[in-house]
Design an enzyme around this catalytic site. Sequence first.
Site, mmCIF file in Angstrom:
data_model
loop_
_atom_site.group_PDB
_atom_site.id
_atom_site.type_symbol
_atom_site.label_atom_id
_atom_site.label_comp_id
_atom_site.label_asym_id
_atom_site.label_seq_id
_atom_site.Cartn_x
_atom_site.Cartn_y
_atom_site.Cartn_z
ATOM 1 C CB THR A 12 60.198 57.305 -20.393
ATOM 2 O OG1 THR A 12 60.855 58.470 -19.898
ATOM 3 C CG2 THR A 12 61.182 56.159 -20.494
ATOM 4 C CB SER A 140 55.814 48.525 -12.544
ATOM 5 O OG SER A 140 56.338 47.426 -11.808
ATOM 6 C CB CYS A 141 59.952 48.187 -15.607
ATOM 7 S SG CYS A 141 60.302 49.276 -14.207
ATOM 8 N N GLY A 194 56.081 42.337 -4.572
ATOM 9 C CA GLY A 194 55.509 40.995 -4.399
ATOM 10 C C GLY A 194 53.988 41.019 -4.560
ATOM 11 C CG HIS A 219 64.988 48.247 -12.408
ATOM 12 N ND1 HIS A 219 65.134 49.343 -11.606
ATOM 13 C CD2 HIS A 219 63.893 48.500 -13.171
ATOM 14 C CE1 HIS A 219 64.171 50.216 -11.847
ATOM 15 N NE2 HIS A 219 63.405 49.735 -12.809
HETATM 16 P P1 NAD Z 1 57.231 60.421 -18.209
HETATM 17 O O1 NAD Z 1 57.231 61.467 -17.179
HETATM 18 O O2 NAD Z 1 58.507 60.113 -18.922
HETATM 19 O O3 NAD Z 1 56.144 60.743 -19.315
HETATM 20 C C1 NAD Z 1 54.830 61.124 -19.000
HETATM 21 C C2 NAD Z 1 54.254 61.976 -20.123
HETATM 22 O O4 NAD Z 1 52.898 62.301 -19.825
HETATM 23 C C3 NAD Z 1 54.985 63.287 -20.328
HETATM 24 O O5 NAD Z 1 55.084 63.520 -21.723
HETATM 25 C C4 NAD Z 1 54.047 64.316 -19.679
HETATM 26 O O6 NAD Z 1 54.148 65.577 -20.306
HETATM 27 C C5 NAD Z 1 52.694 63.715 -19.960
HETATM 28 N N1 NAD Z 1 51.652 64.142 -19.016
HETATM 29 C C6 NAD Z 1 51.768 64.861 -17.889
HETATM 30 N N2 NAD Z 1 50.561 65.002 -17.295
HETATM 31 C C7 NAD Z 1 49.666 64.356 -18.065
HETATM 32 C C8 NAD Z 1 48.264 64.137 -17.988
HETATM 33 N N3 NAD Z 1 47.554 64.605 -16.962
HETATM 34 N N4 NAD Z 1 47.670 63.432 -18.968
HETATM 35 C C9 NAD Z 1 48.368 62.921 -19.992
HETATM 36 N N5 NAD Z 1 49.722 63.093 -20.115
HETATM 37 C C10 NAD Z 1 50.346 63.797 -19.165
HETATM 38 O O7 NAD Z 1 56.661 59.105 -17.486
HETATM 39 P P2 NAD Z 1 56.973 57.607 -17.873
HETATM 40 O O8 NAD Z 1 58.267 57.202 -17.242
HETATM 41 O O9 NAD Z 1 56.789 57.386 -19.333
HETATM 42 O O10 NAD Z 1 55.840 56.839 -17.053
HETATM 43 C C11 NAD Z 1 54.532 56.684 -17.549
HETATM 44 C C12 NAD Z 1 53.867 55.528 -16.829
HETATM 45 O O11 NAD Z 1 54.609 54.341 -17.087
HETATM 46 C C13 NAD Z 1 53.822 55.655 -15.287
HETATM 47 O O12 NAD Z 1 52.661 55.010 -14.815
HETATM 48 C C14 NAD Z 1 55.038 54.877 -14.847
HETATM 49 O O13 NAD Z 1 54.932 54.401 -13.534
HETATM 50 C C15 NAD Z 1 55.025 53.744 -15.873
HETATM 51 N N6 NAD Z 1 56.313 53.098 -16.090
HETATM 52 C C16 NAD Z 1 57.460 53.823 -16.159
HETATM 53 C C17 NAD Z 1 58.672 53.170 -16.335
HETATM 54 C C18 NAD Z 1 59.964 53.911 -16.364
HETATM 55 O O14 NAD Z 1 60.958 53.377 -15.896
HETATM 56 N N7 NAD Z 1 60.036 55.108 -16.899
HETATM 57 C C19 NAD Z 1 58.702 51.776 -16.507
HETATM 58 C C20 NAD Z 1 57.500 51.064 -16.510
HETATM 59 C C21 NAD Z 1 56.298 51.732 -16.288
#
Ligand code: NAD
Length: 340
Positions: A12, A140-141, A194, A219
């Site tokens: 994502t 984070s978001c 917080g 959110h």
């Molecule tokens: P996701 O699950 O959508 O994507 C993660 C990707 O990493 C996938 O393509 C997966 O195949 C790959 N992956 C799995 N294991 C791995 C490894 N060991 N090394 C490298 N890649 C690997 O996750 P996301 O939602 O994109 O979240 C990624 C980060 O961003 C997290 O820290 C999350 O907390 C943060 N985040 C997410 C959001 C959200 O709402 N989705 C918002 C802000 C921040």
Amino acid sequence: MTVRVCVNGYGTIGKRVADAIALQPDMELVGVAKTRPGFEAEAALRRGYPLYVTGGGDPGEFRRAGLKVAGNLEEMLRAADVVIDCAPEKAGKENAPLYRARGIRAIFQGGEKAEIADRSFNALANYSEGLGRERLRVVSCNTTGIARAAAVLGRWGVRRWEATLVRRAADPSESRRGPINGILPTFQLPSHHGPDVRTVVPGLPIRTAAVVVPTTLMHVHVNQVELERPPADLAEVREAFAKSPRFRLFRSWERVEGTPQVMEFARDRGAARPDMMENVLWEEGMALAGAELTFFQAIHQESIVVPENVDAVRAIFQLQPDGARSMAITDRTLGIPPGT
Ligand code: NAD
């Protein structure tokens, strides 16, 4: 100077960050890494991004699917000046020792603990703190949304801030969890948001609580803020938000009742991805009584951190000493309208 950037984890956040990096005049996207083949890996190749295998994935699996692999994670790191880790929550911690061993600078996401980096980062709130660092963590978001708002409200000073976070249950692409049947209180009071904001805005007197609701779109935060100095009037507060980068203030005539219309607005904007990288506020969703400000804000969890990752690269390499200039470049390239 052109900074060579690679993205480890192409889900994502990673795929959006990769697209954003590819648009920057002072950066080159040298590769993205995925664990398994799939439509997203194919889309990366179609976009012309060199595709590497990460997280213990099998390159043979990619080849059998007809997807051209450029190498493994170590090879990708060798081709880059900085890695943006977009692996799932806590996987970044597993990846961090390799980045250190390879001596490559790194940017982590909000799913990791603050200690993983030299600084937690938000462009509007603390860009200068990121200058020249080895490792940054883009928060984070939800924390990004609060940190941006705190940067705007800082001109009046914040005496007390209570925020209730109404959180989406899952991202739209997820099929194994959410939308859920119910409203789930998060039994961590106050919630972790917080303290997390304070990693960017030290001392911010904010207390947060969260509930999870059956939606995937965005959110919404309900904010009650006691300011140290009362603004002249609500118009002054509205103007401060509207003039700041990365805020979109909807007026009543736009008939944006809630998050469904916000995302429809994003789709109608016609960008390559229908994302909403700005904090969303409503003119009508704000009230001021003396120094007491109440306002709603909506956060598009899939995209709000994307411009912050771009600015984090600029800060690390000091491509722009001034955060406002970095944000202006990022926002122009990503189609985020400037403050008005
Ligand atoms: P996701 O699950 O959508 O994507 C993660 C990707 O990493 C996938 O393509 C997966 O195949 C790959 N992956 C799995 N294991 C791995 C490894 N060991 N090394 C490298 N890649 C690997 O996750 P996301 O939602 O994109 O979240 C990624 C980060 O961003 C997290 O820290 C999350 O907390 C943060 N985040 C997410 C959001 C959200 O709402 N989705 C918002 C802000 C921040």
